[in-house]
Design a protein around this motif. Sequence first.
Motif, mmCIF file in Angstrom:
data_model
loop_
_atom_site.group_PDB
_atom_site.id
_atom_site.type_symbol
_atom_site.label_atom_id
_atom_site.label_comp_id
_atom_site.label_asym_id
_atom_site.label_seq_id
_atom_site.Cartn_x
_atom_site.Cartn_y
_atom_site.Cartn_z
ATOM 1 N N ASP A 291 -46.851 -14.672 103.653
ATOM 2 C CA ASP A 291 -46.032 -14.882 102.467
ATOM 3 C C ASP A 291 -45.016 -15.954 102.767
ATOM 4 O O ASP A 291 -44.487 -16.034 103.851
ATOM 5 C CB ASP A 291 -45.294 -13.613 102.084
ATOM 6 C CG ASP A 291 -46.139 -12.743 101.193
ATOM 7 O OD1 ASP A 291 -46.053 -11.528 101.320
ATOM 8 O OD2 ASP A 291 -46.914 -13.300 100.389
ATOM 9 N N HIS B 210 -52.510 -10.915 102.177
ATOM 10 C CA HIS B 210 -52.229 -9.949 103.235
ATOM 11 C C HIS B 210 -53.547 -9.386 103.754
ATOM 12 O O HIS B 210 -54.429 -9.063 102.977
ATOM 13 C CB HIS B 210 -51.374 -8.789 102.699
ATOM 14 C CG HIS B 210 -50.003 -9.221 102.256
ATOM 15 N ND1 HIS B 210 -49.064 -8.329 101.809
ATOM 16 C CD2 HIS B 210 -49.423 -10.442 102.203
ATOM 17 C CE1 HIS B 210 -47.957 -8.991 101.473
ATOM 18 N NE2 HIS B 210 -48.155 -10.267 101.707
ATOM 19 N N ALA C 173 -53.245 -8.765 95.353
ATOM 20 C CA ALA C 173 -52.437 -9.818 94.741
ATOM 21 C C ALA C 173 -51.834 -10.779 95.757
ATOM 22 O O ALA C 173 -51.290 -11.812 95.386
ATOM 23 C CB ALA C 173 -51.323 -9.183 93.908
ATOM 24 N N LYS C 174 -51.914 -10.431 97.043
ATOM 25 C CA LYS C 174 -51.194 -11.238 98.033
ATOM 26 C C LYS C 174 -52.090 -11.610 99.223
ATOM 27 O O LYS C 174 -53.049 -10.910 99.518
ATOM 28 C CB LYS C 174 -49.983 -10.442 98.541
ATOM 29 C CG LYS C 174 -48.926 -10.247 97.470
ATOM 30 C CD LYS C 174 -47.771 -9.424 97.986
ATOM 31 C CE LYS C 174 -46.705 -9.324 96.910
ATOM 32 N NZ LYS C 174 -45.751 -8.240 97.193
ATOM 33 N N ASP D 236 -53.831 -6.261 100.131
ATOM 34 C CA ASP D 236 -53.183 -6.227 98.815
ATOM 35 C C ASP D 236 -53.905 -7.254 97.948
ATOM 36 O O ASP D 236 -53.904 -8.441 98.279
ATOM 37 C CB ASP D 236 -51.699 -6.614 98.992
ATOM 38 C CG ASP D 236 -50.939 -6.597 97.670
ATOM 39 O OD1 ASP D 236 -51.575 -6.767 96.597
ATOM 40 O OD2 ASP D 236 -49.708 -6.437 97.715
ATOM 41 N N ASP E 264 -56.881 -19.762 99.754
ATOM 42 C CA ASP E 264 -56.704 -19.489 98.330
ATOM 43 C C ASP E 264 -57.033 -20.726 97.504
ATOM 44 O O ASP E 264 -56.606 -21.832 97.838
ATOM 45 C CB ASP E 264 -55.252 -19.098 98.033
ATOM 46 C CG ASP E 264 -54.954 -17.657 98.432
ATOM 47 O OD1 ASP E 264 -55.897 -16.952 98.842
ATOM 48 O OD2 ASP E 264 -53.780 -17.255 98.341
ATOM 49 N N ARG F 160 -59.886 -15.893 96.609
ATOM 50 C CA ARG F 160 -59.298 -15.866 97.947
ATOM 51 C C ARG F 160 -60.406 -15.584 98.960
ATOM 52 O O ARG F 160 -61.074 -14.561 98.872
ATOM 53 C CB ARG F 160 -58.226 -14.778 98.031
ATOM 54 C CG ARG F 160 -57.778 -14.474 99.471
ATOM 55 C CD ARG F 160 -56.543 -13.602 99.509
ATOM 56 N NE ARG F 160 -55.443 -14.290 98.846
ATOM 57 C CZ ARG F 160 -54.584 -13.689 98.015
ATOM 58 N NH1 ARG F 160 -54.707 -12.405 97.732
ATOM 59 N NH2 ARG F 160 -53.621 -14.391 97.452
ATOM 60 N N GLU G 289 -49.169 -10.626 106.967
ATOM 61 C CA GLU G 289 -48.736 -10.956 105.610
ATOM 62 C C GLU G 289 -48.322 -12.423 105.556
ATOM 63 O O GLU G 289 -47.256 -12.813 106.038
ATOM 64 C CB GLU G 289 -47.577 -10.044 105.196
ATOM 65 C CG GLU G 289 -47.984 -8.580 105.202
ATOM 66 C CD GLU G 289 -46.819 -7.631 104.939
ATOM 67 O OE1 GLU G 289 -47.071 -6.470 104.633
ATOM 68 O OE2 GLU G 289 -45.652 -8.079 105.035
#
Length: 686
Positions: free
Chosen positions: A677, A662, A659-660, A657, A530, A636, A675
């Motif tokens: 996170d 994942h 926004a994330k 996703d 990112d 990303r 994921e």
Amino acid sequence: MSSTAVPRILCVLILWTVAAGARGAEQPTFAVPPRLAISSAELKKLKEGKEFAALRDTAVRAADALLQEPVTPPDGWGNWVFYYACPDDGSPLQARSATEHVCPRCQKVCADERTVQAYRTLLHDRANAAALQLGWAYAYTGDERYARAVRRILLKYADDYASYPKRRDRWGREGWLARLGGRRYSQSLDEAVGILPLAKAYDLTRLAAAWDEPSRQHVETDFFRATADTLLYANQDVNNHQTWYNAGLLALASVLGDAPLVDRVLTMRGGYRDQLQRATGGEGLWYEGALAYHHYALQAMIEIVDAGRRLGLPLHEEPRFKAMLLAPLRCAYPNGQFPAINDSDPGSIDSFRPSFLWGWRTYGDERFARAYAGRDPQQLAALLGPDARPGPVVETKSENLADAGLAVLRGGQGADAACVMLDYGPHGGGHGHYDKLSIVLFAGGREWLVDPGRLTYSHKEYQTWVKHTAAHNTVTLGGRSQSATTGKLLWFAARNGYSACAAESDGAYAGAKLTRYLLLADSMLVDVFDVEAEQATQIDWFAHAVSQTLEPVGAQRPGAPAVPGVEDGYRHLTGARAWDVPGATRWDFVAGPKQRLRLWLAGADPEKVFTCTGIGYSTAAKVPCLIRRREAKQTRFIAVYDLSADAGFVKQVKPADPAKPHVNIETRTGRWRVEFDRPEVRVTIE
Ligand SMILES: [Zn+2]
Ligand SMILES: [Zn+2]
């Protein structure tokens, strides 16, 4: 006497004994020589061993040659050895006489003062080695002729030392200005390294009839004590030069029987204990970040520990010292090769074999025996017994080397062992590269994603390529190299079936945050990068893989000729072709018929993909490179590397996703949802 008096006296006695013991541990014992090159007990055991006859005969042959053609130290100090080279083409010279030196390439004859001085350094080195060779021959045979030859060399040094420059370096500076300078040589470093064989030669022969008391006094005072003064002149703190000074000083303290000097070497700033504390991290890696420096410092540390042990000081029990011996096994690929991070050269744990053998003999720790024997079952059986089973030599667990700033993910076994290392830590001082969040990758028995190391300092590519971000497997912003910075690890997870980590950097580019997430499982590496910048800019993501070709997978029209850039290393990226791609693509680095690294590239944004060729471990080594380029403020990059032999493990890769961080990955054995996170990774497999 009351009933409690006896226990109280006992208690006091015990306390006194403990205190005396602790104090005694720091007090050297100066046993009857030899006590530096070897102890009397070790020598006795050696002579009883079944390999002794061969050892003795080899030593005698070498020493007899030195009796036939005696080696004499040169008259005068030795200048920097690299000055002994042709001024036109840099070739090392060959001596025609003490004053005339010929270039083997262009036949130029050099007779200038600096060349002659530099040649003397080679002659001093030769005298050092000869003395030790003769010393061993005496220790093994008791033949006085060898001891007399040692005495002759050492007396010449005792006679001459006062006539050497007070202190001079290779630039001609003197006294306090010559901080690195010396007297017998132009560097105190050389004097420290060079005194070790001479002090050992003295240690081995000093009780021979060849030596009389006045000669011993002359050598000890006018050569050994004077050399110790030279080595104490300018302390180099944590630097590896000081490690060698310490080794030289402890050897001198041993032959001089000087307990305060022993204490000083162990306790002073830059001394043995201080260096272990400040020059190595908890993982035992030398602070300069390249294993060549680690190796260099470790050799001196072993000299110190051996000298200390023979004075009754258990210096090997320092945990950081043992960690130094084991450290190479923690930062090697499964095949023993080291990645060439920062100013390293390609290398392997093989260069540490002598230290592993030393470690095995000192600690009896099986890890050293395995590291020494490598893949040789006979060697292993010789050390560990006939029932010893071959096993992994290099560390097999994933781990975060926090002080080095290296997250090491390991997976698979045997031929399928894989390893990825993420460099997030300190820049590495003058030996550092602008490579924050760069990765290197080993899979299928070979290195794929590569860091070119340092080439050599003399290649212009050292400045124009290897230090630049574009030579590494990370990202650049605006086509420029990163700044020197230290990143940070966000989390690290080693679980059954996979290991993962995440790290970020906000200092590589002003106002930008880089975050990289990695997960290594059997047969694949998942990589999410990112980037958040202050404003829209060119963001380039790099993969340099040792291979022959880099090709698109599936129907793709040929790419258009392109130039990825010109500044900060980019001009070494040649033969580029470019594709504008709207979404997911696949690319193969092909190294051979069954050697293929497939990259699945995904991400929400369209991108331009370049294929081009960069530079590997030598300027002649062409390494295919893939660049993903986006113009964005925030983006990303998702990449999944298929590590299976047939590149058929991964079936599909999709962002899960927008926004994330994942990712959904369909594989031959199931569907993975990864994921990334904070604070940790979540993995579901169906
Ligand atoms: Zn020449
Ligand atoms: Zn590098």
